[in-house]
Design a protein around this motif. Sequence first.
Motif, PDB file in Angstrom:
ATOM      1  N   VAL A 125       8.007  -6.360   2.180  1.00 31.78           N
ATOM      2  CA  VAL A 125       7.292  -5.267   1.511  1.00 31.78           C
ATOM      3  C   VAL A 125       6.013  -5.782   0.872  1.00 31.78           C
ATOM      4  O   VAL A 125       4.930  -5.191   1.028  1.00 31.78           O
ATOM      5  N   LEU A 126       6.114  -6.879   0.128  1.00 35.94           N
ATOM      6  CA  LEU A 126       4.926  -7.445  -0.512  1.00 35.94           C
ATOM      7  C   LEU A 126       3.902  -7.885   0.528  1.00 35.94           C
ATOM      8  O   LEU A 126       2.695  -7.635   0.377  1.00 35.94           O
ATOM      9  N   GLY A 127       4.370  -8.506   1.595  1.00 38.40           N
ATOM     10  CA  GLY A 127       3.453  -8.949   2.634  1.00 38.40           C
ATOM     11  C   GLY A 127       2.790  -7.788   3.364  1.00 38.40           C
ATOM     12  O   GLY A 127       1.587  -7.829   3.643  1.00 38.40           O
ATOM     13  N   GLY A 128       3.561  -6.743   3.677  1.00 40.54           N
ATOM     14  CA  GLY A 128       2.977  -5.581   4.340  1.00 40.54           C
ATOM     15  C   GLY A 128       1.950  -4.881   3.476  1.00 40.54           C
ATOM     16  O   GLY A 128       0.890  -4.458   3.962  1.00 40.54           O
ATOM     17  N   TRP A 129       2.244  -4.756   2.174  1.00 40.70           N
ATOM     18  CA  TRP A 129       1.289  -4.137   1.242  1.00 40.70           C
ATOM     19  C   TRP A 129       0.026  -4.977   1.123  1.00 40.70           C
ATOM     20  O   TRP A 129      -1.091  -4.468   1.177  1.00 40.70           O
ATOM     21  N   ALA A 130       0.190  -6.303   0.978  1.00 41.43           N
ATOM     22  CA  ALA A 130      -0.963  -7.186   0.833  1.00 41.43           C
ATOM     23  C   ALA A 130      -1.824  -7.176   2.092  1.00 41.43           C
ATOM     24  O   ALA A 130      -3.061  -7.178   2.011  1.00 41.43           O
ATOM     25  N   ALA A 131      -1.187  -7.166   3.265  1.00 46.56           N
ATOM     26  CA  ALA A 131      -1.943  -7.139   4.516  1.00 46.56           C
ATOM     27  C   ALA A 131      -2.766  -5.859   4.630  1.00 46.56           C
ATOM     28  O   ALA A 131      -3.917  -5.880   5.076  1.00 46.56           O
ATOM     29  N   THR A 132      -2.175  -4.740   4.221  1.00 45.45           N
ATOM     30  CA  THR A 132      -2.878  -3.464   4.283  1.00 45.45           C
ATOM     31  C   THR A 132      -4.072  -3.440   3.341  1.00 45.45           C
ATOM     32  O   THR A 132      -5.197  -3.076   3.730  1.00 45.45           O
ATOM     33  N   VAL A 133      -3.846  -3.821   2.090  1.00 53.00           N
ATOM     34  CA  VAL A 133      -4.913  -3.797   1.085  1.00 53.00           C
ATOM     35  C   VAL A 133      -6.037  -4.762   1.462  1.00 53.00           C
ATOM     36  O   VAL A 133      -7.228  -4.419   1.416  1.00 53.00           O
ATOM     37  N   ALA A 134      -5.671  -5.995   1.835  1.00 54.10           N
ATOM     38  CA  ALA A 134      -6.680  -7.006   2.163  1.00 54.10           C
ATOM     39  C   ALA A 134      -7.516  -6.596   3.369  1.00 54.10           C
ATOM     40  O   ALA A 134      -8.733  -6.831   3.407  1.00 54.10           O
ATOM     41  N   THR A 135      -6.892  -5.962   4.345  1.00 50.55           N
ATOM     42  CA  THR A 135      -7.631  -5.543   5.540  1.00 50.55           C
ATOM     43  C   THR A 135      -8.562  -4.380   5.236  1.00 50.55           C
ATOM     44  O   THR A 135      -9.721  -4.360   5.670  1.00 50.55           O
ATOM     45  N   ARG A 136      -8.066  -3.402   4.504  1.00 50.66           N
ATOM     46  CA  ARG A 136      -8.897  -2.242   4.167  1.00 50.66           C
ATOM     47  C   ARG A 136     -10.118  -2.626   3.340  1.00 50.66           C
ATOM     48  O   ARG A 136     -11.188  -2.033   3.478  1.00 50.66           O
TER      49      ARG A 136
END
Length: 431
Positions: free
Chosen positions: A208-219
């Motif tokens: 969950v933390l990794g998926g959220w971080a990947a989304t935020v960092a990419t956007r």
Amino acid sequence: MDATSITALALLIAAWAFVSGALSRHNLTGPMLFTLVGFLLGNPWWGPLAIDVETRSAHAVAELALAMLLFADASRIDLRALRRQAAVPLRLLGIGLPLAIVLGTVAAFLLGPDMPWALALFIGAALAPTDAALSAPVIEDRRIPLLLRRSLNVESGLNDGIATPVVTVGVVLTASALGLTSATESVAFATVVRELAVGAGAGVAVGVLGGWAATVATRRGWTTPGARRIAVLSLAVCAFGLAQAAGANAFIAAFTAGLAFSAVAAKDVVDTEADVVLPELGGELLALGVWFLFGAGLIPVILAYANGWTVLYAVLALTVLRMLPVALALVGAGLPPRHVLFLGWFGPRGLASVVFALIAVEELAESQHPLVAQAIAVVALTVLLSVLLHGATAGPAAARSSGAPEPGDADAPQARRGHLPAADRGASTNP
């Protein structure tokens, strides 16, 4: 393994990779070839390479390979689609797996001369998990119904972790019976539940933390596709390491981390299919090394300790002891008999069973008890037969299947650059 052995193995992997596509067209898979090469070069009788499978490092490499592949496979599962077809994999895991462990334990106890219950439990649990990679050409063929392919993938992804605490119980009780240790609270039911729960929790948290971080960092433009792939590789290792540190089930942690990452990462900005390339390739690379260790260290155990009952048990493990639990688990599921037979046969034993055999080597070899050696031999022999039989029959079975691809097949395999042939993966693969 010394520097010479590592160098030789690296050269062998490179040579195999260059011709793997041509070999796979003849149903010659990576596990087959590296098992053979490992035996020829690393056996204790004439092998020129010094291989010691009793070291902790061999065990760690096998566990990490399985965990990385489980993470990659889980990341490619469409949870929304899975919820619509969850009944079959849940039956396989909730009914079929416990039945397979029970039947396998009883068969080992009855067939093995003077076989103690604890060691029989180890054998039954070690050979219950399946490895879908050995039948990957079938699982990845879009002519095979998606329900069957997805069910085999989810089953092979989760049954490794569910069986691990039972294997641990068998090893601990066996060690106690042989006077190596005293049985502790490790064999308590509450501890088994804790290992599963904490492992799942750790995996979900990391995913969950990794998926959220990947989304935020990419956007926000903080990362690049290449750097994000490195981050995803780190997530797989992190889930594995966190569970290990907590004394929890690392395989469950890796698989649930992949599921959670895929569910949370926004599909409009994060390319999950591309991002799991590094965990998958890393797992495949390590798995080839594990098959080499299997040939070098465990095939000699088969040759030294296999006898009539071990051969009979290995044959039963790949047939009756798998097919009967699957058939009973799927009563009332509405599947035609040919689909039930398909699920029963394509449940090969692979990397997880090798990991469990290495655990027994590490924890019980000190006793030098012949029954322990026979237990390791029967697990290794079953895996060897599975590598040969399922590797040889997977391709022809896929070629003989008919029917158009299912519409809306979201999990259908796509050609992915940089990937080894699916048939040569060392652990479960996406459907």
